[in-house]
Design a protein around this motif. Sequence first.
Motif, PDB file in Angstrom:
ATOM      1  N   ALA A   1       4.240  10.099  -6.877  1.00 26.50           N
ATOM      2  CA  ALA A   1       5.302  10.344  -7.855  1.00 26.50           C
ATOM      3  C   ALA A   1       4.714  10.622  -9.231  1.00 26.50           C
ATOM      4  O   ALA A   1       5.161  11.539  -9.941  1.00 26.50           O
ATOM      5  CB  ALA A   1       6.250   9.148  -7.904  1.00 26.50           C
ATOM      6  N   ASP A   2       3.714   9.840  -9.626  1.00 23.80           N
ATOM      7  CA  ASP A   2       3.067  10.056 -10.928  1.00 23.80           C
ATOM      8  C   ASP A   2       2.424  11.436 -10.999  1.00 23.80           C
ATOM      9  O   ASP A   2       2.448  12.097 -12.040  1.00 23.80           O
ATOM     10  CB  ASP A   2       2.008   8.981 -11.182  1.00 23.80           C
ATOM     11  CG  ASP A   2       2.621   7.599 -11.385  1.00 23.80           C
ATOM     12  OD1 ASP A   2       3.827   7.534 -11.693  1.00 23.80           O
ATOM     13  OD2 ASP A   2       1.898   6.601 -11.216  1.00 23.80           O
ATOM     14  N   ALA A   3       1.843  11.879  -9.874  1.00 21.37           N
ATOM     15  CA  ALA A   3       1.135  13.159  -9.864  1.00 21.37           C
ATOM     16  C   ALA A   3       2.095  14.355  -9.926  1.00 21.37           C
ATOM     17  O   ALA A   3       1.766  15.389 -10.504  1.00 21.37           O
ATOM     18  CB  ALA A   3       0.261  13.264  -8.609  1.00 21.37           C
ATOM     19  N   PHE A   4       3.298  14.207  -9.349  1.00 18.49           N
ATOM     20  CA  PHE A   4       4.191  15.362  -9.210  1.00 18.49           C
ATOM     21  C   PHE A   4       5.414  15.333 -10.126  1.00 18.49           C
ATOM     22  O   PHE A   4       6.080  16.356 -10.280  1.00 18.49           O
ATOM     23  CB  PHE A   4       4.664  15.489  -7.759  1.00 18.49           C
ATOM     24  CG  PHE A   4       3.620  16.053  -6.832  1.00 18.49           C
ATOM     25  CD1 PHE A   4       3.510  17.422  -6.633  1.00 18.49           C
ATOM     26  CD2 PHE A   4       2.739  15.220  -6.161  1.00 18.49           C
ATOM     27  CE1 PHE A   4       2.549  17.945  -5.783  1.00 18.49           C
ATOM     28  CE2 PHE A   4       1.774  15.733  -5.306  1.00 18.49           C
ATOM     29  CZ  PHE A   4       1.674  17.097  -5.112  1.00 18.49           C
ATOM     30  N   GLU A   5       5.716  14.186 -10.726  1.00 14.92           N
ATOM     31  CA  GLU A   5       6.969  14.091 -11.487  1.00 14.92           C
ATOM     32  C   GLU A   5       7.016  15.074 -12.652  1.00 14.92           C
ATOM     33  O   GLU A   5       8.078  15.626 -12.971  1.00 14.92           O
ATOM     34  CB  GLU A   5       7.162  12.661 -11.997  1.00 14.92           C
ATOM     35  CG  GLU A   5       8.610  12.335 -12.289  1.00 14.92           C
ATOM     36  CD  GLU A   5       8.891  10.846 -12.186  1.00 14.92           C
ATOM     37  OE1 GLU A   5      10.020  10.494 -11.816  1.00 14.92           O
ATOM     38  OE2 GLU A   5       7.978  10.047 -12.467  1.00 14.92           O
ATOM     39  N   SER A   6       5.901  15.302 -13.285  1.00 12.74           N
ATOM     40  CA  SER A   6       5.881  16.233 -14.416  1.00 12.74           C
ATOM     41  C   SER A   6       6.028  17.688 -13.974  1.00 12.74           C
ATOM     42  O   SER A   6       6.186  18.579 -14.814  1.00 12.74           O
ATOM     43  CB  SER A   6       4.569  16.069 -15.196  1.00 12.74           C
ATOM     44  OG  SER A   6       3.463  16.406 -14.373  1.00 12.74           O
ATOM     45  N   ARG A   7       5.989  17.924 -12.654  1.00 16.01           N
ATOM     46  CA  ARG A   7       6.068  19.302 -12.148  1.00 16.01           C
ATOM     47  C   ARG A   7       7.437  19.637 -11.565  1.00 16.01           C
ATOM     48  O   ARG A   7       7.602  20.678 -10.926  1.00 16.01           O
ATOM     49  CB  ARG A   7       4.978  19.509 -11.091  1.00 16.01           C
ATOM     50  CG  ARG A   7       3.568  19.317 -11.641  1.00 16.01           C
ATOM     51  CD  ARG A   7       2.515  19.318 -10.539  1.00 16.01           C
ATOM     52  NE  ARG A   7       2.425  20.607  -9.876  1.00 16.01           N
ATOM     53  CZ  ARG A   7       1.623  20.860  -8.852  1.00 16.01           C
ATOM     54  NH1 ARG A   7       0.851  19.889  -8.365  1.00 16.01           N
ATOM     55  NH2 ARG A   7       1.583  22.048  -8.291  1.00 16.01           N
ATOM     56  N   ILE A   8       8.419  18.767 -11.782  1.00 14.23           N
ATOM     57  CA  ILE A   8       9.781  19.069 -11.327  1.00 14.23           C
ATOM     58  C   ILE A   8      10.255  20.366 -11.984  1.00 14.23           C
ATOM     59  O   ILE A   8      10.149  20.538 -13.198  1.00 14.23           O
ATOM     60  CB  ILE A   8      10.751  17.911 -11.657  1.00 14.23           C
ATOM     61  CG1 ILE A   8      10.411  16.682 -10.823  1.00 14.23           C
ATOM     62  CG2 ILE A   8      12.204  18.327 -11.418  1.00 14.23           C
ATOM     63  CD1 ILE A   8      11.261  15.465 -11.136  1.00 14.23           C
TER      64      ILE A   8
ATOM     65  N   ILE B   1       0.839  -1.197   0.000  1.00 17.49           N
ATOM     66  CA  ILE B   1       0.000   0.000   0.000  1.00 17.49           C
ATOM     67  C   ILE B   1       0.881   1.258   0.000  1.00 17.49           C
ATOM     68  O   ILE B   1       0.646   2.201  -0.761  1.00 17.49           O
ATOM     69  CB  ILE B   1      -0.946  -0.005   1.216  1.00 17.49           C
ATOM     70  CG1 ILE B   1      -2.007  -1.108   1.054  1.00 17.49           C
ATOM     71  CG2 ILE B   1      -1.613   1.353   1.392  1.00 17.49           C
ATOM     72  CD1 ILE B   1      -2.820  -1.349   2.306  1.00 17.49           C
ATOM     73  N   ARG B   2       1.914   1.241   0.848  1.00 19.72           N
ATOM     74  CA  ARG B   2       2.803   2.396   0.906  1.00 19.72           C
ATOM     75  C   ARG B   2       3.503   2.624  -0.436  1.00 19.72           C
ATOM     76  O   ARG B   2       3.626   3.752  -0.901  1.00 19.72           O
ATOM     77  CB  ARG B   2       3.845   2.189   2.008  1.00 19.72           C
ATOM     78  CG  ARG B   2       3.270   2.307   3.410  1.00 19.72           C
ATOM     79  CD  ARG B   2       4.304   1.942   4.453  1.00 19.72           C
ATOM     80  NE  ARG B   2       3.755   2.050   5.805  1.00 19.72           N
ATOM     81  CZ  ARG B   2       4.331   1.546   6.881  1.00 19.72           C
ATOM     82  NH1 ARG B   2       5.496   0.885   6.762  1.00 19.72           N
ATOM     83  NH2 ARG B   2       3.777   1.694   8.074  1.00 19.72           N
ATOM     84  N   GLU B   3       3.949   1.510  -1.028  1.00 17.64           N
ATOM     85  CA  GLU B   3       4.618   1.637  -2.323  1.00 17.64           C
ATOM     86  C   GLU B   3       3.669   2.172  -3.383  1.00 17.64           C
ATOM     87  O   GLU B   3       4.045   3.008  -4.211  1.00 17.64           O
ATOM     88  CB  GLU B   3       5.168   0.273  -2.752  1.00 17.64           C
ATOM     89  CG  GLU B   3       6.338  -0.205  -1.903  1.00 17.64           C
ATOM     90  CD  GLU B   3       6.753  -1.625  -2.242  1.00 17.64           C
ATOM     91  OE1 GLU B   3       6.109  -2.224  -3.139  1.00 17.64           O
ATOM     92  OE2 GLU B   3       7.699  -2.135  -1.623  1.00 17.64           O
ATOM     93  N   ALA B   4       2.423   1.685  -3.352  1.00 17.88           N
ATOM     94  CA  ALA B   4       1.431   2.151  -4.322  1.00 17.88           C
ATOM     95  C   ALA B   4       1.114   3.627  -4.123  1.00 17.88           C
ATOM     96  O   ALA B   4       0.970   4.385  -5.089  1.00 17.88           O
ATOM     97  CB  ALA B   4       0.161   1.312  -4.206  1.00 17.88           C
ATOM     98  N   GLU B   5       0.976   4.033  -2.848  1.00 17.70           N
ATOM     99  CA  GLU B   5       0.691   5.439  -2.560  1.00 17.70           C
ATOM    100  C   GLU B   5       1.841   6.334  -3.007  1.00 17.70           C
ATOM    101  O   GLU B   5       1.638   7.415  -3.570  1.00 17.70           O
ATOM    102  CB  GLU B   5       0.416   5.625  -1.067  1.00 17.70           C
ATOM    103  CG  GLU B   5      -0.928   5.036  -0.620  1.00 17.70           C
ATOM    104  CD  GLU B   5      -1.110   5.070   0.892  1.00 17.70           C
ATOM    105  OE1 GLU B   5      -0.100   5.254   1.611  1.00 17.70           O
ATOM    106  OE2 GLU B   5      -2.268   4.905   1.346  1.00 17.70           O
ATOM    107  N   ARG B   6       3.097   5.891  -2.763  1.00 11.53           N
ATOM    108  CA  ARG B   6       4.252   6.676  -3.210  1.00 11.53           C
ATOM    109  C   ARG B   6       4.277   6.768  -4.729  1.00 11.53           C
ATOM    110  O   ARG B   6       4.618   7.808  -5.305  1.00 11.53           O
ATOM    111  CB  ARG B   6       5.558   6.051  -2.704  1.00 11.53           C
ATOM    112  CG  ARG B   6       5.825   6.284  -1.227  1.00 11.53           C
ATOM    113  CD  ARG B   6       7.148   5.686  -0.811  1.00 11.53           C
ATOM    114  NE  ARG B   6       8.282   6.398  -1.375  1.00 11.53           N
ATOM    115  CZ  ARG B   6       8.871   7.444  -0.807  1.00 11.53           C
ATOM    116  NH1 ARG B   6       8.430   7.918   0.337  1.00 11.53           N
ATOM    117  NH2 ARG B   6       9.898   8.021  -1.388  1.00 11.53           N
ATOM    118  N   ALA B   7       3.921   5.661  -5.391  1.00 16.38           N
ATOM    119  CA  ALA B   7       3.905   5.668  -6.857  1.00 16.38           C
ATOM    120  C   ALA B   7       2.858   6.642  -7.387  1.00 16.38           C
ATOM    121  O   ALA B   7       3.098   7.364  -8.369  1.00 16.38           O
ATOM    122  CB  ALA B   7       3.638   4.258  -7.383  1.00 16.38           C
TER     123      ALA B   7
END
Length: 493
Positions: free
Chosen positions: A130-137, A121-127
Amino acid sequence: MSREILTVVETVSNEKGLNPEDIFEAIEQALVVSTKKKVYTEQPEVAIRVHIDRKTGNYDTFRYWTVVADEDHEMPACQLAISDLDENEWQIGDVKEEQIESIEFGRIAATQAKQVIIQKIREAERALVADAFESRIGDLISGEIKKQSRDAYIVDLGEGGEGYLAKDQTLPRETLRVKSRVSAILSQVNRDGRSPQLMLSRTSNEMLIALMNKEVPEISEQIIEIRDVARLPGLRAKISVKTNDHRIDPVGACIGMRGTRIQAVQQELDGERIDVIVWNEDPAQYIISALEPADVIGLVLDEDAKTAEVIFATNDQLARAIGSQGQNVRLASELTGYKLNMILESEYSERQASENQAVIDLFYERLELDRDLAEVLAEVGFADIETVAYAPVEEFYEIDGLDDETITAIQERAKEVIISDEIAKQQNIKEPSAELLALEDMTPAIAYKLAERDIITLDDLAEQAIFDIEDIEGLNSQSAGKFIMAARQSWFE
């Protein structure tokens, strides 16, 4: 137990939004661990596989061995030697498997499955984060400070994301409080679980660029282009801009009416003073603009070495160029990419006169010219004997009274001096000893550099300190110490 497994999968999948397949794999992994602990306590290296039927929830347990070459047969609990099998039926790399009795999906297995599922669950939540914010680096994002630790602030960014703003990424004098809002650059997104996931920064150059984009519409519309940025976060910054529309003043547009635009940026950066200058493709003019408000009266540029000598008329102008605690010159150097050496006009003139006199003396003594001719050669720009020897003949025509025969004689004499110096240099080369050359990792280039410093033998090298030789090209403190200790080995022997 089969129905219980299906219930667990369905419940967790619905509540946490996890893929049912991930939950089945977690339960299979938990059953493998429980089987080893319950049945194979003395053989932890045994290989076990559990397969759950995704429709019925029934599961089977298998023990398996990997077929290996005889010389690799080191773990009998999970390996089989190829010589112990029918070589016509088995090959190295094959897996031999047999079904064993399955344990119950009891309390221990359920607990272990729960732990694995929680981790999934933790790994899925982190993923998801990450998917939501990676394009906003690289983007400017805002959030509310959730809590504060000794080293960092945790910022609630919404969408389940928590930003990590390390205190060394905040401005020196600013005070951030819990429940207050803060803006920062998203500098990095970590997908692994060993470090904070969303890394924030308020000290990066991108922070200033993002704020300028926000406050100056012409920048976001690409009418004005930001070329270079240099910052001392929270203290002072320089930013160079270029207009893509000659009708628009880039500096005026960035500053805004009565300074409103730049003041908004400075306020967000805790009063950081920001100088906006016009970018120029001419490095000399660019450097002069970067050193404002000081008045530069002269500039000597070396584009290959990326250095510039900047000349000032008075101490007052020199002090302005340097700025408080050297801030102005430091930022100007970072902005332009040039190392800037500041000097007063009087000091520069004295040095030029001294250097010019040295050139005159060189021509007088080595080329055996009369002093007047030596002075004239220096005045028209000849700086050394090599330049005199190989300069085009036309460059001598600026000097009155020189005919082609005299020019040829001067150049021939210069070439003779160069050849003579080279022969003397070759004769004076010192040879390193064979023992020195034989040291492990020693190269001829390093050995000859050592010999130039009269370090010829192992004993010579053994008597050195690290700081005596670490500046030699090809060495550093670590390699210098290694060579010295190797040379001293003979002492101990």
